[in-house]
Design an enzyme around this catalytic site. Structure first.
Site, PDB file in Angstrom:
ATOM      1  N   ARG A  55      -4.747  -1.447  -7.502  1.00  0.00           N
ATOM      2  CA  ARG A  55      -5.902  -1.801  -7.290  1.00  0.00           C
ATOM      3  C   ARG A  55      -6.943  -1.033  -6.577  1.00  0.00           C
ATOM      4  O   ARG A  55      -8.048  -0.474  -6.981  1.00  0.00           O
ATOM      5  CB  ARG A  55      -6.076  -3.204  -7.302  1.00  0.00           C
ATOM      6  CG  ARG A  55      -5.999  -4.719  -7.857  1.00  0.00           C
ATOM      7  CD  ARG A  55      -5.518  -5.323  -7.777  1.00  0.00           C
ATOM      8  NE  ARG A  55      -3.688  -5.218  -7.230  1.00  0.00           N
ATOM      9  CZ  ARG A  55      -3.135  -5.436  -8.278  1.00  0.00           C
ATOM     10  NH1 ARG A  55      -3.127  -6.039  -9.025  1.00  0.00           N
ATOM     11  NH2 ARG A  55      -1.563  -5.509  -7.509  1.00  0.00           N
ATOM     12  N   THR A  56      -6.487  -0.942  -5.291  1.00  0.00           N
ATOM     13  CA  THR A  56      -7.843  -0.160  -4.131  1.00  0.00           C
ATOM     14  C   THR A  56      -8.006   0.940  -5.029  1.00  0.00           C
ATOM     15  O   THR A  56      -9.047   1.661  -4.886  1.00  0.00           O
ATOM     16  CB  THR A  56      -6.549  -0.215  -3.001  1.00  0.00           C
ATOM     17  OG1 THR A  56      -6.374  -2.259  -2.511  1.00  0.00           O
ATOM     18  CG2 THR A  56      -7.493  -0.169  -2.412  1.00  0.00           C
ATOM     19  N   LYS A  83       6.467  18.392   2.125  1.00  0.00           N
ATOM     20  CA  LYS A  83       6.712  19.808   2.747  1.00  0.00           C
ATOM     21  C   LYS A  83       6.689  19.084   4.068  1.00  0.00           C
ATOM     22  O   LYS A  83       7.126  19.865   4.616  1.00  0.00           O
ATOM     23  CB  LYS A  83       5.681  20.394   2.236  1.00  0.00           C
ATOM     24  CG  LYS A  83       6.636  20.920   0.638  1.00  0.00           C
ATOM     25  CD  LYS A  83       6.301  22.235  -0.152  1.00  0.00           C
ATOM     26  CE  LYS A  83       5.624  22.517  -1.169  1.00  0.00           C
ATOM     27  NZ  LYS A  83       5.099  23.177  -1.896  1.00  0.00           N
ATOM     28  N   ARG A 105      -5.693   5.704   2.661  1.00  0.00           N
ATOM     29  CA  ARG A 105      -4.586   4.676   2.862  1.00  0.00           C
ATOM     30  C   ARG A 105      -3.501   5.218   3.142  1.00  0.00           C
ATOM     31  O   ARG A 105      -3.041   5.954   3.129  1.00  0.00           O
ATOM     32  CB  ARG A 105      -4.734   3.742   1.777  1.00  0.00           C
ATOM     33  CG  ARG A 105      -3.103   3.391   1.517  1.00  0.00           C
ATOM     34  CD  ARG A 105      -3.006   2.225   0.381  1.00  0.00           C
ATOM     35  NE  ARG A 105      -3.842   0.764   0.148  1.00  0.00           N
ATOM     36  CZ  ARG A 105      -3.881   0.365  -0.933  1.00  0.00           C
ATOM     37  NH1 ARG A 105      -2.606  -0.080  -1.339  1.00  0.00           N
ATOM     38  NH2 ARG A 105      -4.908  -1.067  -0.800  1.00  0.00           N
ATOM     39  N   HIS A 133      -7.612  -4.027   6.581  1.00  0.00           N
ATOM     40  CA  HIS A 133      -8.670  -3.305   4.930  1.00  0.00           C
ATOM     41  C   HIS A 133      -9.405  -4.149   4.437  1.00  0.00           C
ATOM     42  O   HIS A 133      -9.959  -4.762   3.331  1.00  0.00           O
ATOM     43  CB  HIS A 133      -7.220  -4.332   3.528  1.00  0.00           C
ATOM     44  CG  HIS A 133      -6.996  -3.816   2.704  1.00  0.00           C
ATOM     45  ND1 HIS A 133      -8.379  -2.608   2.488  1.00  0.00           N
ATOM     46  CD2 HIS A 133      -6.355  -4.128   1.378  1.00  0.00           C
ATOM     47  CE1 HIS A 133      -7.908  -2.754   1.138  1.00  0.00           C
ATOM     48  NE2 HIS A 133      -6.926  -3.293   0.532  1.00  0.00           N
TER      49      HIS A 133
HETATM   50  C1  NCD Z   1      -2.541  -5.812  -0.569  1.00  0.00           C
HETATM   51  C2  NCD Z   1      -2.662  -4.543   0.791  1.00  0.00           C
HETATM   52  O1  NCD Z   1      -1.714  -3.642   0.243  1.00  0.00           O
HETATM   53  O2  NCD Z   1      -2.528  -4.658   1.212  1.00  0.00           O
HETATM   54  N1  NCD Z   1      -2.896  -5.168  -1.822  1.00  0.00           N
HETATM   55  C3  NCD Z   1      -4.023  -4.660  -2.130  1.00  0.00           C
HETATM   56  O3  NCD Z   1      -5.053  -3.639  -1.352  1.00  0.00           O
HETATM   57  N2  NCD Z   1      -5.360  -5.226  -3.366  1.00  0.00           N
HETATM   58  C4  NCD Z   1      -1.764  -7.167  -0.207  1.00  0.00           C
HETATM   59  C5  NCD Z   1      -0.230  -6.331  -0.783  1.00  0.00           C
HETATM   60  O4  NCD Z   1      -0.058  -5.624  -0.494  1.00  0.00           O
HETATM   61  O5  NCD Z   1       0.126  -6.730  -1.046  1.00  0.00           O
END
Ligand code: NCD
Length: 317
Positions: A55-56, A83, A105, A133
């Site tokens: 999603r993100t 690497k 991320r 987040h």
């Molecule tokens: C979350 C995350 O990656 O922190 N998901 C997200 O970004 N939609 C929560 C999760 O991984 O459970």
């Protein structure tokens, strides 16, 4: 002055409302046949994903594209990171190609804050380890406001693996800024040390809290953060069945909610564990809306960070 979005705590009340209001306007673009604005034409956004994401990652990519930015999406797998290249070298390489913003991320809590010191462009935290987040919290607040019409005084219950959840941390910070009342429900083993100092209440009794909630946000148990292959999960909870029985949201529990109450989940869900399939797909569920809203909110964040207006959000550096 450059701006970053590293933590939900970077946002003042006015900043947060500005993001939500801007997202509301930008959402209209997504309803058109031609879903594009020229706002970030000529700007480059790099998505740097060192951890799995569906999603993100796609939502940031779509958000940047809808604002006409050039977008590079970089996953650690299949890159020189495998690497042994460090985050710093990767970032400097991408910057040398002229990126204006880096969306990152990483499993390292603090990776985005360090990136912000190393590179000239804006940095947006798309999830760092168990830390934060912030855009997830923004899209959650946006979804609550859209569904329920307000945030002030809203009773929000967040249930599950709070210990490993950057979603919970960012939500607690942002929702307290916005005047909502947050209650965390989890087994004691899945609550962080120091949770007593968070701007939230804590309860171990889901059934007692549900009838007093306007919003119930369910979280996944993050086994990938419980030892390399999740093998230490048994140290946190006895079994999936037992977890579900005490902390899972099923049809019986949902029936105790107030009429207007909504059910949220950031995804990915483990159906049958923290949430029953009938609840995930039920009328109170906002799970699919959250995904759609994520695009509008991330458009707003990129627009406000890169659009160059005086009302830019986030922390300076
Ligand atoms: C979350 C995350 O990656 O922190 N998901 C997200 O970004 N939609 C929560 C999760 O991984 O459970």
């Amino acid at each position: 002055m450059k701006r970053h979005l590293l933590s939900a705590a970077d946002l003042s009340y006015d900043d947060a409302i500005l993001v939500l209001d801007t997202a509301e306007e930008l959402a209209q673009v997504s309803e058109r046949t031609i879903k594009k604005l020229p706002t970030l034409r000529g700007r480059t956004v790099v998505n740097l994903f060192f951890e799995d994401s569906t999603r993100t990652r796609t939502s940031f990519e779509l958000a940047a594209k809808r604002l006409s930015a050039d977008v590079i999406t970089f996953s650690a797998k299949g890159s020189s990171v495998s690497k042994g290249e460090t985050l710093k070298d990767t970032a400097l390489t991408l910057e040398a190609m002229g990126s204006d913003a880096v969306v990152v991320r990483h499993s390292w809590s603090g990776a985005p804050a360090n990136l912000a010191r190393w590179i000239r462009g804006s940095v947006v935290n798309a999830g760092d380890g168990t830390h934060e987040h912030p855009t997830q919290a923004l899209l959650d607040a946006y979804t609550m406001r859209r569904r329920l019409g307000r945030l002030e005084g809203l009773r929000v219950t967040i249930v599950g693996d709070i210990l490993h959840s950057r979603v919970a941390r960012s939500n607690v910070l942002l929702l307290s800024t916005l005047g909502a009342d947050v209650t965390l429900v989890a087994p004691p083993t899945l609550l962080p040390v120091g949770v007593g100092s968070w701007p939230a209440q804590v309860s171990y009794d889901l059934d007692a809290v549900l009838p007093k909630s306007d919003v119930v946000m369910m979280l996944r148990v993050q086994r990938e953060r419980m030892g390399p292959t999740g093998e230490q999960a048994a140290a946190y909870f006895p079994s999936a069945r037992e977890y579900s029985r005490r902390y899972g949201l099923d049809v019986r529990r949902v029936a105790t909610l107030a009429d207007e109450a909504i059910v949220m989940h950031p995804g990915p869900m483990v159906r049958g564990m923290e949430i029953a399939p009938e609840v995930a797909d039920g009328v109170r569920s906002t799970i699919v809306e959250q995904v759609a809203n994520g695009v509008s909110v991330r458009m707003a964040v990129l627009y406000l960070l890169l659009g160059g207006s005086d009302s830019a959000i986030g922390s300076p550096s």
